[in-house]
Design a protein around this motif. Structure first.
Motif, mmCIF file in Angstrom:
data_model
loop_
_atom_site.group_PDB
_atom_site.id
_atom_site.type_symbol
_atom_site.label_atom_id
_atom_site.label_comp_id
_atom_site.label_asym_id
_atom_site.label_seq_id
_atom_site.Cartn_x
_atom_site.Cartn_y
_atom_site.Cartn_z
ATOM 1 N N VAL A 154 -5.619 3.249 -3.741
ATOM 2 C CA VAL A 154 -4.929 4.149 -3.080
ATOM 3 C C VAL A 154 -3.846 4.904 -3.976
ATOM 4 O O VAL A 154 -3.640 5.969 -4.030
ATOM 5 C CB VAL A 154 -4.165 3.634 -1.912
ATOM 6 C CG1 VAL A 154 -3.031 4.432 -1.256
ATOM 7 C CG2 VAL A 154 -5.021 3.052 -0.961
ATOM 8 N N ARG A 196 -7.756 -2.523 -3.368
ATOM 9 C CA ARG A 196 -7.319 -1.444 -2.435
ATOM 10 C C ARG A 196 -6.190 -0.730 -2.658
ATOM 11 O O ARG A 196 -6.130 0.473 -2.693
ATOM 12 C CB ARG A 196 -7.377 -1.885 -1.143
ATOM 13 C CG ARG A 196 -7.484 -0.912 -0.039
ATOM 14 C CD ARG A 196 -6.700 -1.336 1.407
ATOM 15 N NE ARG A 196 -5.437 -1.956 0.985
ATOM 16 C CZ ARG A 196 -4.784 -2.934 1.844
ATOM 17 N NH1 ARG A 196 -5.626 -3.496 2.593
ATOM 18 N NH2 ARG A 196 -3.831 -3.446 1.499
ATOM 19 N N ASP A 197 -5.025 -1.346 -3.080
ATOM 20 C CA ASP A 197 -3.785 -0.594 -3.194
ATOM 21 C C ASP A 197 -3.631 0.165 -4.551
ATOM 22 O O ASP A 197 -3.482 1.225 -4.664
ATOM 23 C CB ASP A 197 -2.658 -1.712 -3.298
ATOM 24 C CG ASP A 197 -2.260 -2.457 -1.924
ATOM 25 O OD1 ASP A 197 -2.905 -1.802 -1.028
ATOM 26 O OD2 ASP A 197 -1.816 -3.768 -1.848
ATOM 27 N N ALA A 255 1.109 3.812 -3.217
ATOM 28 C CA ALA A 255 0.937 5.229 -3.089
ATOM 29 C C ALA A 255 2.212 5.877 -3.532
ATOM 30 O O ALA A 255 1.634 7.052 -4.034
ATOM 31 C CB ALA A 255 0.572 5.372 -1.606
ATOM 32 N N THR A 313 0.821 -1.038 0.005
ATOM 33 C CA THR A 313 -0.091 0.158 0.045
ATOM 34 C C THR A 313 0.899 1.244 0.051
ATOM 35 O O THR A 313 0.703 2.243 -0.590
ATOM 36 C CB THR A 313 -0.856 0.098 1.256
ATOM 37 O OG1 THR A 313 -1.722 -1.178 1.105
ATOM 38 C CG2 THR A 313 -1.687 1.246 1.227
#
Length: 632
Positions: A228, A224-225, A183, A179
């Motif tokens: 992000v 989800r990553d 980002a 993550t």
């Protein structure tokens, strides 16, 4: 132990990103980075102002904080360059710290090249070992278009550095804390957008694919990553778009290249879909009637005709394609050999990352119908370098298998043949080299195919010979690029090609100081401009004369209509108000440029303003230039 010997013996069991590094690796890395620094900094002063358009903007940024923030072409803040200002931020800060000159402007660009080499080494090392990382860094450093643009003041240097940084972050995500690293990749991509808009996103499909396929964790965690990373990318690039949109238009410069004074329209229009589809200020390729070999207006200067062979053609080939055939062969072979590997296999992930980067960028560049300059191909260089290094290292590791030897030998043989073809495009330059590369590469390729697994003490010598002949062509062109001077709006790498439609490159008009040569503004004209205290010492249609005048006088010159005079800024009414308020002293036209005043205006306001000035104000001839005194 030498690097070549390590290429032969390096263990496949070493942990990725191992903290303990052998002494030879540190010394080899130091030599690579020092050599790259020397190569890119060598005789940097001979580049002069490089591209005067961007040099003038950098100078303006050292004179005005608002000009620095928005990337204005002039310190009076009439209009910006037709790109976002991130690259100008870096060069402008350097100019503010060390004084504005050619060196303070170009040294940061060269150091970006060194940093890009270091990052691609680090990224490839983490997946495929030190030898592969060093080879990737070497190939990137010795790519002609990289040596050209990391010594130039176009935004491409910062773009490539940030894209390599994003690739490095994705590689780090393969090893843990995905993550955080995804980002960071998004932040790098967002700032790359602020260097060259949508071109920064050409590598996004490859980076996203690696996250989805190879990053540890569940499918939902990987999605989800990606989300992000997307948010980070939008935030790091979008803040400036929001700033420009919210800032009152009458207190900031006009966004050059846009049709409505909007950075978003510039992104989607002239510098976006217009580049891919043509139109929106882009000459459309494909008519075949352009000078220099087809491709619409400008011909080879604009990349030649779109098509699958564009990267290998007269315009692009010697810039980037020296190792492109080998990279494509190695990519296909590598993906085939790793087809049954686990989902998180590092070699396959690396091939998907750098190979996807290579393929997606090549496809877009090959199909673009709008402006496509040869130097854009620097964006391919990291992909080519990494894929060649990874494929070479992994195939060499498996040299006991006949299939690996055949593919590796084929990569070398194809490189030798293609290098011969590229070198033959400048037949009078080092004619011995093409035959040496051809014969040497084929001979070593034959040895590799026949028995590289059983060479004993000669193995290292064969590996060294393969690297030497494989890199000889691209290295020679790179060195020649550094030893020669390049300038103007469309620079090209390598030896003199006789001018063949490449202005600003070796043999083309303009030289290091850009179109028109270094002596356009006489001492008398310069003295007139320096003796003013107006917001703009003068105005002229387009940026070509304006840039030259600004750099020689350190005054602010209004470039009516932006780069080629095609923007509708300022309008005639706005210009008349500037004159009435005493903000513009002179209006200058250059007799050395073809056509009447305002001829470059296109759909902009230049022609209309020129006609009004001619009818309303007296003029005098000053050393070939027509100068109108707007305050008389």
């Amino acid at each position: 132990m030498t690097v070549v010997q390590e290429l032969v013996t390096e263990s496949t069991d070493a942990p990725v990103g191992a903290a303990v590094r052998p002494k030879w690796e540190r010394k080899a890395l130091a030599a690579l980075l020092a050599g790259t620094a020397v190569l890119y900094l060598w005789a940097l002063g001979a580049m002069g102002w490089a591209n005067e358009f961007y040099a003038a903007a950098v100078q303006a940024g050292t004179q005005s904080g608002k000009a620095w923030l928005f990337g204005s072409l002039d310190a009076g803040n009439a209009i910006t360059v037709d790109k976002p200002p991130a690259a100008m931020w870096v060069m402008g800060l350097s100019g503010r710290l060390f004084g504005f000159n050619s060196w303070s402007m170009l040294v940061p660009q060269a150091l970006m090249g060194v940093a890009a080499v270091a990052l691609i080494y680090a990224a490839v090392r983490r997946t495929n070992g030190a030898a592969a990382g060093l080879l990737a860094g070497t190939v990137l450093a010795l790519t002609p278009v990289a040596a050209l643009m990391f010594r130039f003041n176009n935004p491409d240097a910062l773009l490539v550095l940030l894209l390599v940084a994003a690739g490095y972050c994705i590689v780090r995500a393969l090893g843990g804390h995905p993550t955080r690293w995804v980002a960071c990749a998004g932040v790098a991509l967002g700032f790359a957008f602020l260097a060259k808009l949508l071109q920064a996103f050409l590598v996004v499909p490859a980076l996203a694919l690696v996250v989805l396929v190879a990053v540890p964790g569940s499918v939902w965690a990987r999605l989800r990553d990606l989300l992000v990373g997307l948010v980070a990318m939008i935030a790091s690039g979008g803040w400036f778009v929001a700033l420009v949109s919210l800032w009152p238009a009458d207190s900031r410069p006009y966004i050059g290249g846009s049709t409505d004074n909007s950075l978003l329209q510039l992104t989607l229009g002239y510098n976006g879909l217009g580049r891919v589809l043509g139109g929106d200020g882009n000459p459309t390729h494909g008519s075949g009637d352009g000078p220099g070999g087809g491709g619409g207006p400008g011909g080879a200067m604009f990349g030649g005709n779109p098509g699958v062979l564009r990267m290998f053609g007269e315009s692009m080939g010697t810039e980037i394609s020296w190792l492109l055939p080998a990279a494509l062969i190695g990519l296909v072979a590598g993906l085939w050999f790793t087809r049954r590997a686990p989902r998180t296999d590092l070699t396959r992930a690396a091939l998907l990352l750098w190979g996807g980067w290579l393929v997606s960028t090549t496809v877009v560049f090959s199909s673009m119908k709008g402006i496509m300059h040869p130097y854009y191909t620097i964006a391919l260089a990291p992909g080519v370098a990494a894929v060649v290094a990874i494929a070479t290292r992994e195939l060499w590791r498996g040299r006991q298998f006949r299939s690996s030897r055949i593919v590796l030998g084929g990569m070398l043989a194809v490189t030798g043949v293609w290098s011969f073809v590229l070198l033959d495009r400048t037949p009078d330059w080092q004619p011995w080299l093409r035959w040496t590369v051809l014969v040497g590469a084929i001979a070593v390729a034959a040895i590799l195919m026949a028995g590289a697994h059983a060479l004993g003490s000669y193995t290292a010598a064969v590996a060294a010979a393969g690297l030497l002949f494989g890199l000889a062509g691209t290295a020679a062109y790179t060195v020649e690029t550094v030893l020669d001077s390049h300038g103007g709006a469309i620079p090209t790498s390598g030896p003199d090609r006789g001018g063949k439609g490449f202005p600003g490159g070796p043999g083309g008009p303009g030289g290091p100081s850009g179109p028109g040569g270094p002596e356009r503004a006489s001492d008398a004209v310069q003295a007139m401009l320096k003796d003013t205290d107006n917001r703009w010492a003068a105005a002229t249609v387009g940026s070509h004369l304006a840039g030259d005048l600004m750099l020689k006088t350190q005054t602010s010159i209004m470039a009516i209509g932006g780069f080629n005079g095609g923007d509708n800024s300022p309008t005639l009414e706005q210009f008349q108000q500037y004159v009435a308020d005493g903000q513009v002293r002179y209006f200058i036209t250059d007799a050395g440029r073809p056509g009447p005043p305002g001829a470059m205006g296109g759909d902009g306001s230049g022609a209309e303003i020129s006609e009004w000035v001619q009818a309303a104000f007296p003029f005098e001839k000053v050393d070939g230039m027509t100068v109108y005194d707007l305050q008389n």
